[in-house]
Design a protein around this motif. Structure first.
Motif, mmCIF file in Angstrom:
data_model
loop_
_atom_site.group_PDB
_atom_site.id
_atom_site.type_symbol
_atom_site.label_atom_id
_atom_site.label_comp_id
_atom_site.label_asym_id
_atom_site.label_seq_id
_atom_site.Cartn_x
_atom_site.Cartn_y
_atom_site.Cartn_z
ATOM 1 N N ARG A 62 0.816 -1.221 0.000
ATOM 2 C CA ARG A 62 0.000 0.000 0.000
ATOM 3 C C ARG A 62 0.850 1.271 0.000
ATOM 4 N N LEU A 63 2.112 1.160 0.399
ATOM 5 C CA LEU A 63 3.007 2.317 0.403
ATOM 6 C C LEU A 63 3.893 2.366 -0.842
ATOM 7 N N SER A 64 4.127 1.220 -1.454
ATOM 8 C CA SER A 64 4.977 1.161 -2.643
ATOM 9 C C SER A 64 4.189 1.605 -3.876
ATOM 10 N N GLY A 65 4.909 1.709 -4.988
ATOM 11 C CA GLY A 65 4.218 1.972 -6.255
ATOM 12 C C GLY A 65 4.302 3.397 -6.752
ATOM 13 N N MET A 66 4.811 4.307 -5.922
ATOM 14 C CA MET A 66 5.018 5.677 -6.394
ATOM 15 C C MET A 66 6.269 5.738 -7.269
ATOM 16 N N ASN A 67 6.328 6.754 -8.102
ATOM 17 C CA ASN A 67 7.559 7.068 -8.806
ATOM 18 C C ASN A 67 8.102 8.382 -8.276
ATOM 19 N N LEU A 68 9.394 8.425 -8.000
ATOM 20 C CA LEU A 68 10.043 9.662 -7.570
ATOM 21 C C LEU A 68 10.918 10.160 -8.708
ATOM 22 N N VAL A 69 10.918 11.454 -8.928
ATOM 23 C CA VAL A 69 11.740 12.024 -9.990
ATOM 24 C C VAL A 69 13.096 12.428 -9.415
ATOM 25 N N ASN A 71 16.601 13.950 -10.955
ATOM 26 C CA ASN A 71 17.295 14.498 -12.120
ATOM 27 C C ASN A 71 16.521 14.206 -13.407
ATOM 28 N N ASP A 72 15.219 14.437 -13.350
ATOM 29 C CA ASP A 72 14.313 14.300 -14.502
ATOM 30 C C ASP A 72 14.071 12.853 -14.931
ATOM 31 N N LEU A 73 14.409 11.896 -14.081
ATOM 32 C CA LEU A 73 14.121 10.495 -14.380
ATOM 33 C C LEU A 73 13.140 9.946 -13.356
ATOM 34 N N ASP A 74 12.157 9.181 -13.816
ATOM 35 C CA ASP A 74 11.195 8.530 -12.921
ATOM 36 C C ASP A 74 11.812 7.262 -12.348
ATOM 37 N N MET A 75 11.845 7.182 -11.012
ATOM 38 C CA MET A 75 12.423 6.018 -10.353
ATOM 39 C C MET A 75 11.387 5.412 -9.414
ATOM 40 N N PRO A 76 11.041 4.127 -9.597
ATOM 41 C CA PRO A 76 10.011 3.501 -8.757
ATOM 42 C C PRO A 76 10.452 3.376 -7.295
ATOM 43 N N LEU A 77 9.522 3.669 -6.389
ATOM 44 C CA LEU A 77 9.784 3.580 -4.949
ATOM 45 C C LEU A 77 9.178 2.296 -4.398
ATOM 46 N N ILE A 78 10.013 1.509 -3.730
ATOM 47 C CA ILE A 78 9.557 0.290 -3.066
ATOM 48 C C ILE A 78 9.789 0.485 -1.562
ATOM 49 N N ILE A 79 8.778 0.189 -0.762
ATOM 50 C CA ILE A 79 8.890 0.312 0.690
ATOM 51 C C ILE A 79 8.833 -1.070 1.312
ATOM 52 N N LYS A 80 9.808 -1.359 2.154
ATOM 53 C CA LYS A 80 9.799 -2.611 2.906
ATOM 54 C C LYS A 80 9.823 -2.289 4.390
ATOM 55 N N VAL A 81 9.438 -3.235 5.199
ATOM 56 C CA VAL A 81 9.382 -2.988 6.637
ATOM 57 C C VAL A 81 9.832 -4.239 7.382
ATOM 58 N N ALA A 82 10.392 -4.026 8.550
ATOM 59 C CA ALA A 82 10.776 -5.126 9.441
ATOM 60 C C ALA A 82 10.674 -4.611 10.866
ATOM 61 N N SER A 83 10.719 -5.523 11.814
ATOM 62 C CA SER A 83 10.704 -5.138 13.231
ATOM 63 C C SER A 83 11.990 -5.598 13.884
ATOM 64 N N ILE A 84 12.585 -4.716 14.685
ATOM 65 C CA ILE A 84 13.779 -5.109 15.436
ATOM 66 C C ILE A 84 13.341 -6.079 16.529
ATOM 67 N N PRO A 85 13.899 -7.281 16.538
ATOM 68 C CA PRO A 85 13.461 -8.298 17.506
ATOM 69 C C PRO A 85 13.488 -7.781 18.940
ATOM 70 N N LYS A 86 12.458 -8.134 19.684
ATOM 71 C CA LYS A 86 12.330 -7.839 21.124
ATOM 72 C C LYS A 86 12.047 -6.370 21.436
ATOM 73 N N GLU A 87 12.232 -5.471 20.475
ATOM 74 C CA GLU A 87 12.099 -4.048 20.786
ATOM 75 C C GLU A 87 10.776 -3.441 20.311
ATOM 76 N N ARG A 88 10.042 -4.167 19.496
ATOM 77 C CA ARG A 88 8.794 -3.636 18.924
ATOM 78 C C ARG A 88 9.024 -2.278 18.265
ATOM 79 N N ILE A 89 10.131 -2.205 17.555
ATOM 80 C CA ILE A 89 10.469 -0.993 16.804
ATOM 81 C C ILE A 89 10.377 -1.326 15.320
ATOM 82 N N GLN A 90 9.590 -0.556 14.592
ATOM 83 C CA GLN A 90 9.448 -0.778 13.155
ATOM 84 C C GLN A 90 10.494 0.010 12.397
ATOM 85 N N VAL A 91 11.118 -0.666 11.432
ATOM 86 C CA VAL A 91 12.083 -0.020 10.552
ATOM 87 C C VAL A 91 11.556 -0.091 9.132
#
Length: 267
Positions: A62-69, A71-91
């Motif tokens: 739901r967060l991926s799929g945008m294109n970022l420009v 230097n005048d080039l369209d570059m696809p943005l992919i977002i990934k996520v993980a959690s640091i074990p035991k800390e309940r911190i999202q990266v």
């Protein structure tokens, strides 16, 4: 810091990359605020040497799929996520096959800086902000670590200056000792100017070496933390003369209270 929202944007974070000053502080500081009841998010690039299976990264469709420009080039943005074990911190990981597929962070196997590191930094800065906008998560503070994240303050103060979402957000840059020699692509300043950033705001980037990237970040920050025990005399002098609130170096044993007080002073 209860319920304060702090966004950490870093070049490197443990346990996803090897331990060094930047990667360790980019873990220790968010953990400290998380333990105090603050709401935190961490963003970093998804370099090709991060083991996705071991760290259980998964794409957020739901967060991926945008294109970022860049230097005048369209570059696809992919977002990934993980959690640091035991800390309940999202990266959150900013990814793009062109920029972050290679199996190393900043240099090739001969230690030579990747020629597109400047574009990777632009893509990373834009990718972080666009993702935070999609999350509709308003940070009270954005805390920047490492040179790959150093363009974020510039883009926040210029390219995203009219975003109501960030109207109250304060930006802090942590300054570390020099981590690369030489220059990034000498066209870097023109690639940033392409995004409507005025020349006089980023004139340091005419020579895009480590120190000038950090100076540019300092110029566009609301506060500065000296995060290494040794930084160059010229960078120290620059920070002291910048009129920005700054926190001198504090040891790992004492940083928690010092950082917390510094945050509170800026809020």
């Amino acid at each position: 810091m209860e319920d304060k929202r702090i966004l950490y944007v870093s070049s490197e974070v443990v346990p996803y990359l090897a331990e060094n000053e930047v990667s360790l502080m980019s873990y220790d500081v968010p953990k400290m605020i998380n333990d105090q009841g603050g709401q935190i998010r961490i963003f970093m690039p998804r370099y090709g040497n991060i083991n996705e299976r071991r760290h259980q990264l998964h794409e957020v469709i739901r967060l991926s799929g945008m294109n970022l420009v860049v230097n005048d080039l369209d570059m696809p943005l992919i977002i990934k996520v993980a959690s640091i074990p035991k800390e309940r911190i999202q990266v959150y990981f900013i990814d793009n096959d062109e920029y972050f597929k290679r199996k190393a962070t900043f240099t090739d196997e001969d230690g030579v800086l990747y020629p597109d590191n400047d574009e990777r930094a632009i893509f990373f800065a834009k990718g972080v902000v666009e993702t935070v906008k999609k999350l509709n998560w308003v940070p009270d503070i954005i805390h920047v670590h490492g040179w790959m994240a150093s363009l974020l303050p510039v883009y926040m103060k210029h390219f995203y200056k009219n975003e109501a979402l960030f109207s109250e957000t304060k930006i802090i840059t942590s300054v570390y000792s020099q981590s690369f020699d030489g220059n990034l692509d000498l066209e870097m300043i023109n690639k940033v100017k392409f995004d409507g950033v005025p020349h006089e705001a980023i004139q340091e980037l005419e020579t895009p070496n480590y120190e000038n990237l950090i100076k540019s970040a300092v110029n566009h920050s609301d506060g500065v933390i000296i995060a290494s025990s040794t930084i160059s005399a010229s960078l120290t002098k620059f920070i002291e003369s910048s009129q920005k609130p700054f926190l001198p170096f504090t040891t790992k044993e004492n940083f928690a209270s010092a950082y917390t007080e510094f945050y509170k002073k800026l809020l």
